[in-house]
Scaffold this active site. Structure first.
Site, PDB file in Angstrom:
ATOM      1  N   CYS A   1       0.813  -1.227   0.000  1.00 44.37           N
ATOM      2  CA  CYS A   1       0.000   0.000   0.000  1.00 44.37           C
ATOM      3  C   CYS A   1       0.842   1.270   0.000  1.00 44.37           C
ATOM      4  O   CYS A   1       0.309   2.377  -0.095  1.00 44.37           O
ATOM      5  CB  CYS A   1      -0.969   0.007   1.175  1.00 44.37           C
ATOM      6  SG  CYS A   1      -2.224  -1.261   0.980  1.00 44.37           S
TER       7      CYS A   1
ATOM      8  N   HIS B   1      -1.778   3.288  -6.020  1.00 37.73           N
ATOM      9  CA  HIS B   1      -2.801   2.321  -6.438  1.00 37.73           C
ATOM     10  C   HIS B   1      -4.165   2.956  -6.178  1.00 37.73           C
ATOM     11  O   HIS B   1      -4.247   4.085  -5.699  1.00 37.73           O
ATOM     12  CB  HIS B   1      -2.648   0.990  -5.674  1.00 37.73           C
ATOM     13  CG  HIS B   1      -2.921   1.113  -4.210  1.00 37.73           C
ATOM     14  ND1 HIS B   1      -2.015   1.656  -3.334  1.00 37.73           N
ATOM     15  CD2 HIS B   1      -4.012   0.793  -3.481  1.00 37.73           C
ATOM     16  CE1 HIS B   1      -2.535   1.657  -2.114  1.00 37.73           C
ATOM     17  NE2 HIS B   1      -3.749   1.139  -2.175  1.00 37.73           N
TER      18      HIS B   1
ATOM     19  N   HIS C   1      -8.718   2.281  -5.436  1.00 37.10           N
ATOM     20  CA  HIS C   1      -9.795   1.421  -4.931  1.00 37.10           C
ATOM     21  C   HIS C   1     -11.122   1.863  -5.530  1.00 37.10           C
ATOM     22  O   HIS C   1     -11.308   3.030  -5.868  1.00 37.10           O
ATOM     23  CB  HIS C   1      -9.926   1.534  -3.411  1.00 37.10           C
ATOM     24  CG  HIS C   1      -8.734   1.056  -2.661  1.00 37.10           C
ATOM     25  ND1 HIS C   1      -8.450  -0.276  -2.465  1.00 37.10           N
ATOM     26  CD2 HIS C   1      -7.723   1.740  -2.071  1.00 37.10           C
ATOM     27  CE1 HIS C   1      -7.329  -0.392  -1.769  1.00 37.10           C
ATOM     28  NE2 HIS C   1      -6.855   0.814  -1.522  1.00 37.10           N
TER      29      HIS C   1
ATOM     30  N   HIS D   1     -12.425   9.633  -9.089  1.00 39.17           N
ATOM     31  CA  HIS D   1     -11.458   9.654 -10.195  1.00 39.17           C
ATOM     32  C   HIS D   1     -10.334  10.662  -9.988  1.00 39.17           C
ATOM     33  O   HIS D   1      -9.786  11.219 -10.949  1.00 39.17           O
ATOM     34  CB  HIS D   1     -12.154   9.845 -11.549  1.00 39.17           C
ATOM     35  CG  HIS D   1     -12.846   8.593 -12.003  1.00 39.17           C
ATOM     36  ND1 HIS D   1     -14.027   8.171 -11.468  1.00 39.17           N
ATOM     37  CD2 HIS D   1     -12.493   7.673 -12.922  1.00 39.17           C
ATOM     38  CE1 HIS D   1     -14.387   7.039 -12.038  1.00 39.17           C
ATOM     39  NE2 HIS D   1     -13.462   6.700 -12.916  1.00 39.17           N
TER      40      HIS D   1
ATOM     41  N   GLU E   1     -12.514   0.032   1.692  1.00 32.91           N
ATOM     42  CA  GLU E   1     -11.494  -0.003   0.630  1.00 32.91           C
ATOM     43  C   GLU E   1     -11.682  -1.231  -0.242  1.00 32.91           C
ATOM     44  O   GLU E   1     -11.453  -1.198  -1.440  1.00 32.91           O
ATOM     45  CB  GLU E   1     -10.086  -0.065   1.239  1.00 32.91           C
ATOM     46  CG  GLU E   1      -9.577   1.259   1.729  1.00 32.91           C
ATOM     47  CD  GLU E   1      -8.076   1.260   2.002  1.00 32.91           C
ATOM     48  OE1 GLU E   1      -7.436   0.175   1.984  1.00 32.91           O
ATOM     49  OE2 GLU E   1      -7.550   2.347   2.250  1.00 32.91           O
TER      50      GLU E   1
END
Ligand code: ZN
Length: 146
Positions: free
Chosen positions: A25, A29, A31, A72, A133
């Site tokens: 993490c 990245h 979710h 986004h 998440e």
């Protein structure tokens, strides 16, 4: 103690990374986040229809905030030097949210609890905000119950 709460589920997609994380993490990245906004009636009790609030009001207000700020986009801690440099430089035109906290689910839930409390009508108490998440992992922040 007994009571009544209404809960609206909302979702958004966002990128983040957790500074100081010991494992994967720490990488950039994202979710498909799901959030649950829990509300209870304030002093006025239920409305004449028998609701705490129309679920659509939560979507309209908190959902709009999520669309504008997090959906986004990339959520990062402003003290994260590498990511801050990207958004101050080559990625400046891309959607991002610089937070004064490390973007863990816990900190995001706490921030969103404050946002939802400000956005929703003064007669409502936002008692809990969950940030999921993944299907297996979530955190929540909670405020006062009436
Ligand atoms: Zn993550």
């Amino acid at each position: 103690m007994t009571g009544i709460a209404a809960v609206r589920r909302l979702h958004f997609c966002a990128g983040h990374r957790v500074v100081g994380h010991e494992g994967k993490c720490a990488n950039l990245h994202g979710h498909n986040y799901v959030t649950f906004i829990h509300v209870q009636a304030g002093g006025g009790g239920l409305d004449k229809v028998g609701r705490i609030v129309d679920f659509g009001v939560i979507k309209e207000k908190v959902g709009a905030w999520l669309d504008e700020h997090w959906d986004h986009g990339f959520i990062y801690w402003h003290s994260d030097p590498e990511v801050a440099a990207l958004y101050a430089g080559p990625l400046a035109s891309m959607k991002h949210f610089a937070a004064d906290w490390n973007p863990t689910a816990e900190n995001m839930a706490s921030h969103l609890l404050g946002v939802a409390t400000q956005l929703l009508c003064a007669d409502l108490l936002v008692t809990k905000v969950e940030i999921w998440e993944t299907e297996n992992c979530y955190a929540y922040a909670f405020g006062e119950e009436p």
